[in-house]
Design a protein around this motif. Structure first.
Motif: not given
Lengths: 514, 348
Positions: B213-216, B209-210, B219-220
């Protein structure tokens, strides 16, 4: 109107009269009328946004037009508001577009059959013999040097265009149909253009009426017998090609005296170049050298296929270079990947927004930070509050109209999507900003916004390179322009010479035999 | 036309969360957002309805809402939840990993063999199980990311190949002897009333989840799945990220394999076959909640639990084992249908 009724069979083969198309409050077409005589090539020309493509779409029945216009083919008249793709086809209009719609890995016969239908033999199996006979006959009639079993991809470029034309007209024994050619030469080399024109002239002599759309002016003048010029959705003039010079046509297309079109931008003279390109070769681009100073906006003028997009991609590390050097600030390129180019401060807004730039199903916010996501990663966490604040600031600053920064990008209009992509790159404070057709498919208001944003980025010290097929746009926004013809940089233009007419002259490749 | 101040009238609220209308005239935008909220929680509502129904139904009232049953449902799904989460990564890049079940079996067999036949130390056997998953994930990833082969074909081939190899090596026999007591204890006992594997599941869920949802990195990966060409042009190294995604899904299948050894007291060679399909069902079901139209970790967990609870309830109500297939099949089609519809609507 100066149209005569000089053609053999009395009336025109195609007559368009009083066609208007209204989008909201703007008129894309305003009372447009055209007459195409049998056995002649009639050219339709005009600048970007003049309404050429809208008119073609109306004829094809894919763009509804306002009530009142009439399209007459021979002796039958059709009210324009009743046009549909089926009605257009039934009326006898046949279209060949720039993208020919041929499948390269299929044979000529198969390409024909997909367009018309497969002749069936007993038991509903395909009768290959009947198909091959039919296609061989059509190829013969059109003087095409190919057999039904030739792969479409093995044909020479002009041959492919001719196959597409023959396919569109295969059931037209008596030249009763109207052939509409939409930018058929855009991707053809010069000698292929001549081949194509020879066969088009032959078709015309056999009685075929052809409506020919192009912005390669010299070609148009060498092929067409008459031309109609569109500007701002109106048919401005119709004239004989034989008695018209290129200069006159260009002035009709522009419609205004050049030096009054736009105020000349303040040109940058001082400073040393921050971007230096030396003898760069990549894809169709060969041996190109130029430099750009910080704060300067350099235009690249050239036709489709001149290598203008390849040049930008090579500078961004998206296209392998064969030779040469590209210096951005203190970093020596050419760069081998977009990542490397970005690290040197290069930003690239590609031409194909939907295909190459937009994450349509992602939010405006995600699209804005797509090239800067790592910036919000602090203390091992994406700082979403900071990111949201920054996104809202960008939405305000770039005047992006959106319900929310959480809306999918696809919900935005084309102009606003483009502003999101521009904001994605401009927020990085690039040293070199590459823009490929930055105002394509963008309305007039957003266009003005985008020009202002580009100027501001330049004022902040970026070197800007713009590729545009809209020559007025180049003349308007650039301090200087270079002209690409078939991959080579043929000329640099600035000052008074930087006007649409001059650029129009310069970007034309010399036509063989004229 | 320059600097036009954002007009108040007619301008929609610029906001990242749906909120109540501030004034009339912005109804349409709000309505659209409300519809999104409705969709976002539909599966959760359905889950609650299922639980309530089986808790009130006379035939299951005494058996369904019990600690024992909840424990059984959860611990029975531990391995499935882990492979399901692994599957999210390749799916996000626009590919499929169809080898997760076979990798899970391979890892279980490798771990159990090392323990029972070679008597290696506990730590080493676990490492062998995990390493086999990493290795297969890396091979898959290299073939897909570097050689640009079709992910479905590569992983389907890999799945069949591994199944064949495992059958050859084990002669189709489960390996159920000589398994360390420590391992089986982990698979069967409780810590403060909760089955021990659940703790491992929670760790995997939180980490993924981290990551997503919460790292570049997350996103990539999302960007690649949305538009690979555009992702390349914002500087994303696509092969490296795709490779990583397949390594993650292989590794998590390896983790799940070792976990099944613990839960079953050995390697059951047919166990992996049944994992792929429910995993896909759960991921697609999960894409209809939380971040609608997107594969997400919490949604996938909910998907597994939803299917498991429904099947458990139906079984307790008297249905036999066929209900599992019927329910999974129907749920997958509905989930794919719903997420596609959501996608279409977003595209409009």
């Amino acid at each position: 109107m100066i149209d005569g009724r000089d053609a053999g069979r009395g009336g025109p083969a195609l007559q368009v009269s009083g066609v208007s198309v209204t989008f909201g409050t703007t008129r894309a077409l305003d009372d447009v009328s055209i007459q195409v005589q049998p056995g002649s090539v009639h050219a339709l020309i005009g600048g970007n946004g003049s309404g050429k493509s809208t008119l073609i779409k109306v004829l094809a029945g894919v763009q509804p037009a306002d009530r009142g216009g009439i399209i007459t083919l021979g002796d039958r008249a059709y009210p324009v508001e009743a046009m549909s793709p089926e009605a257009s086809h039934a009326a006898g209009l046949r279209f060949v577009h720039q993208d020919l719609g041929l499948f390269n890995d299929m044979t000529v016969a198969e390409n024909f059959a997909l367009y018309a239908r497969y002749p069936l033999a007993r038991g509903r199996r395909i009768s290959w013999r009947a198909l091959n006979t039919l296609v061989a006959d059509v190829l013969g009639r059109f003087d095409i040097d190919a057999t039904p079993r030739t792969l479409a991809g093995d044909l020479r470029p002009a041959g492919r265009t001719m196959v597409a034309i023959a396919r569109a007209l295969h059931d037209d024994e008596a030249a009763q149909r109207i052939l509409v050619l939409d930018e058929p030469t855009a991707s053809l080399p010069d000698h292929e253009v001549e081949l194509l024109f020879d066969s088009l002239r032959r078709r015309a002599r056999q009685g075929q009426a052809i409506l020919f759309v192009s912005h390669r002016l010299r070609e148009v003048l060498s092929l067409a017998s008459r031309l109609t010029i569109l500007r701002d959705g109106r048919s401005i003039a119709t004239c004989d090609a034989a008695s018209t010079t290129e200069q006159e046509v260009i002035e009709l297309i522009a419609g205004r005296a050049v030096d009054k079109l736009y105020s000349v931008p303040a040109s940058v003279t001082g400073g040393t170049p921050s971007v230096i390109v030396e003898r760069l070769s990549a894809g169709p681009v060969s041996d190109v050298s130029f430099s750009v100073r910080p704060g300067e906006i350099l235009g690249i003028a050239g036709l489709l296929g001149s290598g203008r997009t390849s040049l930008l991609r090579a500078l961004f590390g998206d296209l392998k270079t064969r030779a040469g050097v590209a210096l951005v600030g203190d970093r020596a390129g050419p760069f081998r990947s977009p990542k490397q180019a970005m690290a040197a401060g290069v930003a690239y807004v590609p031409e194909d927004r939907r295909g190459d730039a937009a994450f349509l199903d992602q939010s405006v916010q995600e699209n804005l930070s797509a090239a800067a996501a790592a910036r919000y990663f602090r203390r091992l966490w994406m700082q979403q509050a900071t990111e949201r604040r920054e996104s809202r600031r960008l939405v305000d600053q770039f005047m992006i109209k959106t319900e929310s920064i959480a809306s999918p990008l696809d919900w935005l209009s084309g102009g606003n999507q483009q502003k999101v992509i521009l904001a994605r790159w401009m927020q990085r404070g690039p040293k070199l900003l590459l823009l490929d057709e930055p105002t394509q498919g963008v309305d007039a208001v957003a266009r003005a916004d985008i020009y202002r944003l580009i100027r501001r980025t330049a004022a902040n010290g970026a070197a800007v390179i713009i590729v545009s097929s809209d020559l007025e746009e180049l003349a308007h926004i650039c301090d200087r322009a270079v002209v690409l013809v078939r991959g080579s940089l043929v000329r640099e233009v600035h000052g008074d010479e930087l006007n649409p007419e001059r650029l129009y002259h310069l970007i034309q490749p010399a036509v063989v035999g004229t | 036309m320059t600097a036009r101040p954002e007009a108040g009238l007619g301008a929609a609220p610029r906001n990242d969360k749906p909120r109540r209308p501030l004034r009339s005239g912005i109804g349409q935008a709000t309505l659209r957002m409300l519809k999104l909220v409705g969709e976002r929680y539909a599966l959760i509502a359905l889950f609650i309805i299922v639980c309530l129904t089986f808790s009130l139904l006379p035939s299951t009232r005494t058996t369904f809402p019990t600690v024992l049953n909840i424990r059984q449902v959860l611990s029975g799904q531990s391995a499935l939840i882990i492979v399901t989460i692994g599957e999210i990564f390749p799916l996000l890049t626009g590919g499929f990993d169809l080898s997760i079940g076979a990798v899970c079996t391979l890892s279980a067999v490798a771990c159990a063999t090392a323990m029972s036949r070679f008597g290696l130390p506990l730590g080493v056997t676990i490492l062998i199980g995990l390493a086999s998953g990493v290795l297969i994930g890396a091979v898959n990833g290299l073939l897909i990311a570097r050689a640009k082969l079709n992910s479905i074909m590569v992983t389907l081939g890999m799945s069949t190949l591994l199944t064949g190899l495992v059958t050859w090596y084990t002669q189709g026999n489960d390996i159920l002897t000589g398994i360390s007591q420590t391992v089986t204890n982990f698979g069967t006992l409780l810590w403060i009333g909760i089955p021990r594997p659940i703790y491992l599941v929670v760790i995997v869920v939180v980490v993924c989840w981290y990551l997503l949802g919460h790292t570049p990195f997350g996103r990539r990966v999302h960007a690649i799945g949305s538009n690979a060409r555009a992702a390349h042009l914002v500087g994303i190294n696509i092969p490296a990220h795709v490779l990583t995604c397949y390594v993650i899904s292989g590794s998590l299948s390896g983790v799940a394999g070792v976990l099944t050894v613990a839960a079953n007291g050995g390697a059951v060679v047919t166990l992996g076959e049944g994992l792929l399909f429910p995993a896909l069902t759960a991921v697609f079901l999960g894409a209809t909640v939380i971040t609608v139209g997107r594969f997400n970790v919490l949604g996938a967990v909910l998907g597994v639990v939803f299917v498991a609870a429904s099947v458990s309830g139906l079984t307790l109500a008297g249905a036999s084992s066929w209900v599992n297939d019927i329910f999974n099949g129907a749920a997958l089609i509905i989930a794919v249908g719903v997420s596609t519809l959501v996608g279409w609507r977003t595209r409009r």
